[in-house]
Design a protein around this motif. Structure first.
Motif, PDB file in Angstrom:
ATOM      1  N   ARG A 594       0.842  -1.191   0.000  1.00 48.10           N
ATOM      2  CA  ARG A 594       0.000   0.000   0.000  1.00 48.10           C
ATOM      3  C   ARG A 594       0.878   1.242   0.000  1.00 48.10           C
ATOM      4  N   THR A 595       0.458   2.264  -0.743  1.00 45.40           N
ATOM      5  CA  THR A 595       1.214   3.501  -0.804  1.00 45.40           C
ATOM      6  C   THR A 595       0.277   4.694  -0.637  1.00 45.40           C
ATOM      7  N   PRO A 596       0.509   5.558   0.373  1.00 41.01           N
ATOM      8  CA  PRO A 596       1.519   5.376   1.417  1.00 41.01           C
ATOM      9  C   PRO A 596       1.026   4.383   2.458  1.00 41.01           C
ATOM     10  N   GLY A 597       1.936   3.866   3.261  1.00 42.13           N
ATOM     11  CA  GLY A 597       1.577   2.922   4.303  1.00 42.13           C
ATOM     12  C   GLY A 597       2.651   1.886   4.483  1.00 42.13           C
ATOM     13  N   THR A 598       2.474   1.005   5.435  1.00 40.01           N
ATOM     14  CA  THR A 598       3.472  -0.014   5.757  1.00 40.01           C
ATOM     15  C   THR A 598       3.036  -1.412   5.367  1.00 40.01           C
ATOM     16  N   TRP A 599       1.754  -1.594   4.978  1.00 40.53           N
ATOM     17  CA  TRP A 599       1.282  -2.935   4.623  1.00 40.53           C
ATOM     18  C   TRP A 599       1.957  -3.410   3.348  1.00 40.53           C
ATOM     19  N   GLN A 600       2.449  -4.641   3.374  1.00 46.49           N
ATOM     20  CA  GLN A 600       3.043  -5.221   2.178  1.00 46.49           C
ATOM     21  C   GLN A 600       3.081  -6.733   2.297  1.00 46.49           C
ATOM     22  N   VAL A 601       2.999  -7.399   1.163  1.00 46.45           N
ATOM     23  CA  VAL A 601       3.048  -8.862   1.082  1.00 46.45           C
ATOM     24  C   VAL A 601       4.020  -9.237  -0.026  1.00 46.45           C
ATOM     25  N   ARG A 602       4.917 -10.166   0.287  1.00 49.30           N
ATOM     26  CA  ARG A 602       5.815 -10.723  -0.729  1.00 49.30           C
ATOM     27  C   ARG A 602       5.492 -12.202  -0.848  1.00 49.30           C
ATOM     28  N   THR A 603       5.306 -12.670  -2.053  1.00 51.30           N
ATOM     29  CA  THR A 603       4.872 -14.050  -2.212  1.00 51.30           C
ATOM     30  C   THR A 603       5.372 -14.622  -3.527  1.00 51.30           C
ATOM     31  N   GLU A 604       5.307 -15.938  -3.623  1.00 52.34           N
ATOM     32  CA  GLU A 604       5.622 -16.666  -4.851  1.00 52.34           C
ATOM     33  C   GLU A 604       4.310 -17.048  -5.515  1.00 52.34           C
ATOM     34  N   PRO A 605       4.145 -16.816  -6.820  1.00 56.86           N
ATOM     35  CA  PRO A 605       2.866 -17.115  -7.458  1.00 56.86           C
ATOM     36  C   PRO A 605       2.693 -18.613  -7.708  1.00 56.86           C
ATOM     37  N   ARG A 606       1.485 -19.003  -8.029  1.00 54.22           N
ATOM     38  CA  ARG A 606       1.193 -20.375  -8.448  1.00 54.22           C
ATOM     39  C   ARG A 606       1.011 -20.391  -9.970  1.00 54.22           C
ATOM     40  N   ARG A 607       1.407 -21.486 -10.591  1.00 55.65           N
ATOM     41  CA  ARG A 607       1.264 -21.612 -12.038  1.00 55.65           C
ATOM     42  C   ARG A 607      -0.134 -22.128 -12.362  1.00 55.65           C
ATOM     43  N   VAL A 608      -0.826 -21.479 -13.303  1.00 52.50           N
ATOM     44  CA  VAL A 608      -2.142 -21.941 -13.726  1.00 52.50           C
ATOM     45  C   VAL A 608      -2.123 -22.440 -15.169  1.00 52.50           C
ATOM     46  N   ALA A 609      -1.094 -22.080 -15.924  1.00 53.43           N
ATOM     47  CA  ALA A 609      -0.907 -22.551 -17.301  1.00 53.43           C
ATOM     48  C   ALA A 609       0.513 -22.178 -17.700  1.00 53.43           C
ATOM     49  N   ASP A 610       0.937 -22.599 -18.901  1.00 58.58           N
ATOM     50  CA  ASP A 610       2.277 -22.242 -19.354  1.00 58.58           C
ATOM     51  C   ASP A 610       2.419 -20.721 -19.405  1.00 58.58           C
ATOM     52  N   SER A 611       3.394 -20.199 -18.654  1.00 57.72           N
ATOM     53  CA  SER A 611       3.710 -18.762 -18.601  1.00 57.72           C
ATOM     54  C   SER A 611       2.594 -17.929 -18.005  1.00 57.72           C
ATOM     55  N   VAL A 612       1.619 -18.568 -17.352  1.00 53.02           N
ATOM     56  CA  VAL A 612       0.526 -17.845 -16.710  1.00 53.02           C
ATOM     57  C   VAL A 612       0.547 -18.158 -15.215  1.00 53.02           C
ATOM     58  N   PHE A 613       0.498 -17.099 -14.381  1.00 50.74           N
ATOM     59  CA  PHE A 613       0.651 -17.260 -12.943  1.00 50.74           C
ATOM     60  C   PHE A 613      -0.427 -16.452 -12.225  1.00 50.74           C
ATOM     61  N   GLU A 614      -0.531 -16.712 -10.920  1.00 49.17           N
ATOM     62  CA  GLU A 614      -1.603 -16.089 -10.160  1.00 49.17           C
ATOM     63  C   GLU A 614      -1.183 -15.926  -8.709  1.00 49.17           C
ATOM     64  N   VAL A 615      -1.617 -14.814  -8.104  1.00 47.48           N
ATOM     65  CA  VAL A 615      -1.448 -14.588  -6.671  1.00 47.48           C
ATOM     66  C   VAL A 615      -2.770 -14.080  -6.117  1.00 47.48           C
ATOM     67  N   ASP A 616      -2.974 -14.282  -4.827  1.00 47.82           N
ATOM     68  CA  ASP A 616      -4.174 -13.781  -4.168  1.00 47.82           C
ATOM     69  C   ASP A 616      -3.909 -12.403  -3.586  1.00 47.82           C
ATOM     70  N   PHE A 617      -4.874 -11.504  -3.797  1.00 55.56           N
ATOM     71  CA  PHE A 617      -4.783 -10.127  -3.304  1.00 55.56           C
ATOM     72  C   PHE A 617      -5.915  -9.907  -2.309  1.00 55.56           C
ATOM     73  N   ARG A 618      -5.557  -9.649  -1.057  1.00 54.07           N
ATOM     74  CA  ARG A 618      -6.555  -9.394  -0.018  1.00 54.07           C
ATOM     75  C   ARG A 618      -6.171  -8.097   0.699  1.00 54.07           C
ATOM     76  N   PRO A 619      -6.599  -6.950   0.191  1.00 48.07           N
ATOM     77  CA  PRO A 619      -6.212  -5.673   0.808  1.00 48.07           C
ATOM     78  C   PRO A 619      -6.916  -5.490   2.146  1.00 48.07           C
ATOM     79  N   PRO A 620      -6.227  -5.010   3.163  1.00 49.21           N
ATOM     80  CA  PRO A 620      -6.838  -4.886   4.491  1.00 49.21           C
ATOM     81  C   PRO A 620      -7.751  -3.672   4.645  1.00 49.21           C
ATOM     82  N   SER A 621      -7.565  -2.630   3.815  1.00 43.69           N
ATOM     83  CA  SER A 621      -8.322  -1.392   4.006  1.00 43.69           C
ATOM     84  C   SER A 621      -8.333  -0.603   2.706  1.00 43.69           C
ATOM     85  N   PRO A 622      -9.216   0.387   2.607  1.00 46.65           N
ATOM     86  CA  PRO A 622      -9.239   1.220   1.403  1.00 46.65           C
ATOM     87  C   PRO A 622      -7.911   1.938   1.196  1.00 46.65           C
ATOM     88  N   GLY A 623      -7.607   2.238  -0.051  1.00 47.88           N
ATOM     89  CA  GLY A 623      -6.375   2.943  -0.375  1.00 47.88           C
ATOM     90  C   GLY A 623      -5.878   2.585  -1.753  1.00 47.88           C
TER      91      GLY A 623
END
Length: 662
Positions: A594-623
């Motif tokens: 989040r910008t500005p702010g201190t919330w941050q997530v670092r993660t490794e994505p999952r593969r869903v197809a060749d060269s296609v990846f996905e991560v889950d986004f769960r923001p804690p608050s508006p911004g």
């Protein structure tokens, strides 16, 4: 101050005059060298010179041909040289702090005029990732040794609306101590659980190799010339010595049960090693490793420090309540100085005269005068202090049960009978004692300019930038959820190597005509020059093309809701024509913050197809949030690939916004 702390320097441009300088073409590309193991000869040419506002400026660039063992696509290493002299007298302008950049001029683009050059320098000072120079001779990073087996590389030069975390290096285990080689080419990190020292390449910020040493390595110390590193093998009573030019480990030396401490005498030719459970100090020849002798001092030595003023080695024995002074030339004890118990640190200031003895148990600091061999001052009012570092003007004592750092003004130590001047500066909100562990290495590092420090806020998970003369830190840098147990400054900016002559290293990937911008602080001058490069192999230029293409397959314009989990799908595939193999999920790092702010997530994505990846986004608050992808192993650090901005608001706010839109 140098570039990371000179965003305000943009104001210099309003009064600095622009100098469009002379032109210089390098000689033809030399014939390919024959196979040889000898070091390649550097490629250079006479300097370009220009005079503006009473200052004569000379610039030249020396390229080192790529070694035979270098990887295909590697850039050429370059050394920039800036010489400043008074145009009237010819005297060198020493003590300045010039900044310099090189930008490859696109084909067909005319040389910049005064206004364009002025605007370009202002853009560089702005710190935007999208406006980086092709060659930056002002590189400056903060390194933190973290609680989670990593080293953070934080770039304070980047503008505030972006993440400043440039690299995150995994060192292979919990780190105990570290040392930065004087030429700034590598960082050594001791990893006790692996019985190794990790070698971190500070050009690419990756671990290039683990060096096998003895059992449970702890402290590490560099000899004054930087050619050897000395490792305390706490688990087996030995010391390992690393020859740093080739990262080669010598056979271990048995010095007695550890932990060990190190000191160096005879201009760095002799290494002194103590073992906490041994009664003698061991003297070793730094070059050969041969034992030169031993000095009986008694058991329990925890720290060693050399003083040029006293020409003696000082050894701390907390259990015996004394500091032992050793005559290094005669290899005998010359004096025993009684001190308080609970001695947690012994260190001399930059002059070698004043030794600070830090007592955590009694919350006091004794100051020993090496000239007289006596304790000259006893300071109180600390809060369980544990370490001390120095600039030329102040000693910085870290308090562990208080968030304040105590500064002791060194020039006031000379006053007989009066208490030295002290000031306490609050660094963060939480005391260091609230962190998981305090660590063994320095939590405070002097800035190269000598007028301030960067301090690690362990429990605050942040760094605090302090400039002397201020009553509070002038800046804060987040460490992105990690506890920084120690901090160092990696400075590759222009350094004065002789009066008025400054040099810095950089990497050059492409041939062509470069616009060179030099900003001088005093007097205020901006000089723009031209330099043409013609020796870079073509494969290095090809490597500049991004090897991977990122295509978001989510709707970045959509408004997301707080606490709602949404998959963000993206395509990351090799760029056509680069021959790059497909990327695997474990190579990819996704940063959501989040910008500005201190919330941050670092993660490794999952593969869903060749060269296609996905991560889950769960923001804690508006911004407003950022989506950033990096593949460090492919040379794509966070920020090089395109980023996405995600808006988050409550469902009601989103509906109202939608209804009000015509």
């Amino acid at each position: 101050m140098r570039k990371p702390f000179v965003l305000a320097t943009a104001g210099l441009l309003s009064t600095g005059l622009l100098a469009m300088g002379a032109h210089r073409l390098l000689a033809r590309v030399p014939a390919a060298p024959t196979a040889s193991r000898s070091a390649p000869s550097p490629l250079t040419a006479p300097a370009v010179k220009v005079t503006r506002d009473g200052v004569s400026l000379a610039f030249d660039l020396t390229l080192t041909p790529r070694p035979l063992e270098a990887e295909q696509g590697s850039p050429l290493q370059a050394v920039a040289r800036v010489a400043l002299t008074d145009a009237r007298t010819g005297e060198p302008l020493a003590g300045r702090r010039p900044l310099a950049w090189m930008r490859l001029r696109p084909q067909g683009e005319p040389a910049p005029d005064d206004a364009a050059c002025k605007a370009r320098v202002r853009t560089y000072l702005g710190g935007l990732l999208s406006a980086q120079a092709d060659v930056d001779f002002n590189a400056y990073w903060f390194l933190t040794l973290n609680h989670d087996q990593t080293v953070s590389v934080i770039n304070p030069q980047i503008a505030f609306d972006r993440t400043k975390l440039q690299h995150l290096v995994s060192v292979g285990g919990g780190a105990a101590d570290w040392a930065l080689l004087p030429d700034r080419s590598a960082l050594y990190v001791t990893v006790p659980s692996q019985d190794t020292v990790s070698v971190v390449d500070t050009q690419r910020f990756v671990v290039t190799r683990p060096l096998r040493v003895g059992r449970n390595p702890g402290r590490i110390a560099l000899s004054p010339d930087g050619l050897t590193a000395w490792v305390s093998n706490d688990g087996d009573g030995t010391v390992s010595v690393i020859d740093t030019p080739g990262h080669a480990v010598r056979d271990p030396v048995d010095v007695g049960p550890g932990p060990h401490a190190f000191g160096f005498s005879d201009s760095g030719r002799t290494a002194w090693v103590s073992a906490r459970d041994a009664t003698a100090l061991t003297a070793l020849d730094v070059t050969s490793g041969q034992m030169l002798g031993q000095v009986e001092v008694g058991v329990g030595v925890t720290a060693l420090a050399w003083s040029d003023v006293a020409r003696a080695l000082f050894a701390a024995r907390p259990g015996a309540h004394e500091v032992v002074v050793v005559d290094a030339a005669r290899r005998e004890v010359s004096r025993r100085i009684p001190v308080k118990g609970g001695l947690d640190a012994l260190r001399f200031d930059n002059t070698g005269r004043w030794a600070f003895l830090v007592h955590q148990d009694t919350s006091t600091v004794d100051i020993l005068d090496a000239a007289s061999g006596q304790v000259a001052h006893t300071l109180t009012g600390f809060s369980a202090p544990d370490s001390v570092v120095f600039t030329d003007a102040f000693a910085y004592v870290r308090n562990t049960t208080d968030s304040r750092v105590t500064l002791v003004e060194l020039k006031t130590l000379e006053s007989n009978g009066s208490t030295p001047s002290q000031v306490r500066i609050t660094m963060g909100q939480r005391p260091a004692a609230e962190a998981r562990e305090l660590g063994r290495s320095d939590p405070i590092a002097p800035l190269p300019e000598g007028n301030g420090v960067i301090a690690a806020g362990n429990a605050d998970r942040a760094l605090f930038l302090y400039q002397e003369g201020m009553m509070a830190p002038r800046g804060t840098h987040l460490n992105y959820g990690r506890e920084p147990r120690a901090v160092k400054v990696l400075d590759r900016s222009l350094r004065e190597v002789e009066p008025g002559v400054f040099t810095a290293r950089g990497s050059v990937r492409e041939n062509g005509t470069y616009d060179v911008q030099v900003l001088l602080d005093n007097p205020r001058v901006v000089a723009c020059l031209e330099w043409t490069v013609g020796q870079v192999p073509l494969d290095a230029s090809f490597a500049k093309t991004l090897p991977l293409k990122l295509t978001p397959e989510f709707d970045a314009k959509r408004t997301y809701a707080p606490e709602e989990t949404v998959p963000l799908r993206f395509r990351l595939e090799p760029t056509a024509g680069t021959g790059t193999p497909p990327v695997a999920p474990e190579e990819i790092r996704v940063l959501l913050f989040r910008t500005p702010g201190t919330w941050q997530v670092r993660t490794e994505p999952r593969r869903v197809a060749d060269s296609v990846f996905e991560v889950d986004f769960r923001p804690p608050s508006p911004g407003q949030y950022k989506f950033v992808v990096g593949v460090e192993g492919r040379g794509l650090d966070l920020g090089r690939l395109p980023t996405s901005t995600l808006g988050v608001s409550s469902p009601l706010a989103a509906a109202l916004t939608s209804e009000s839109t015509p």
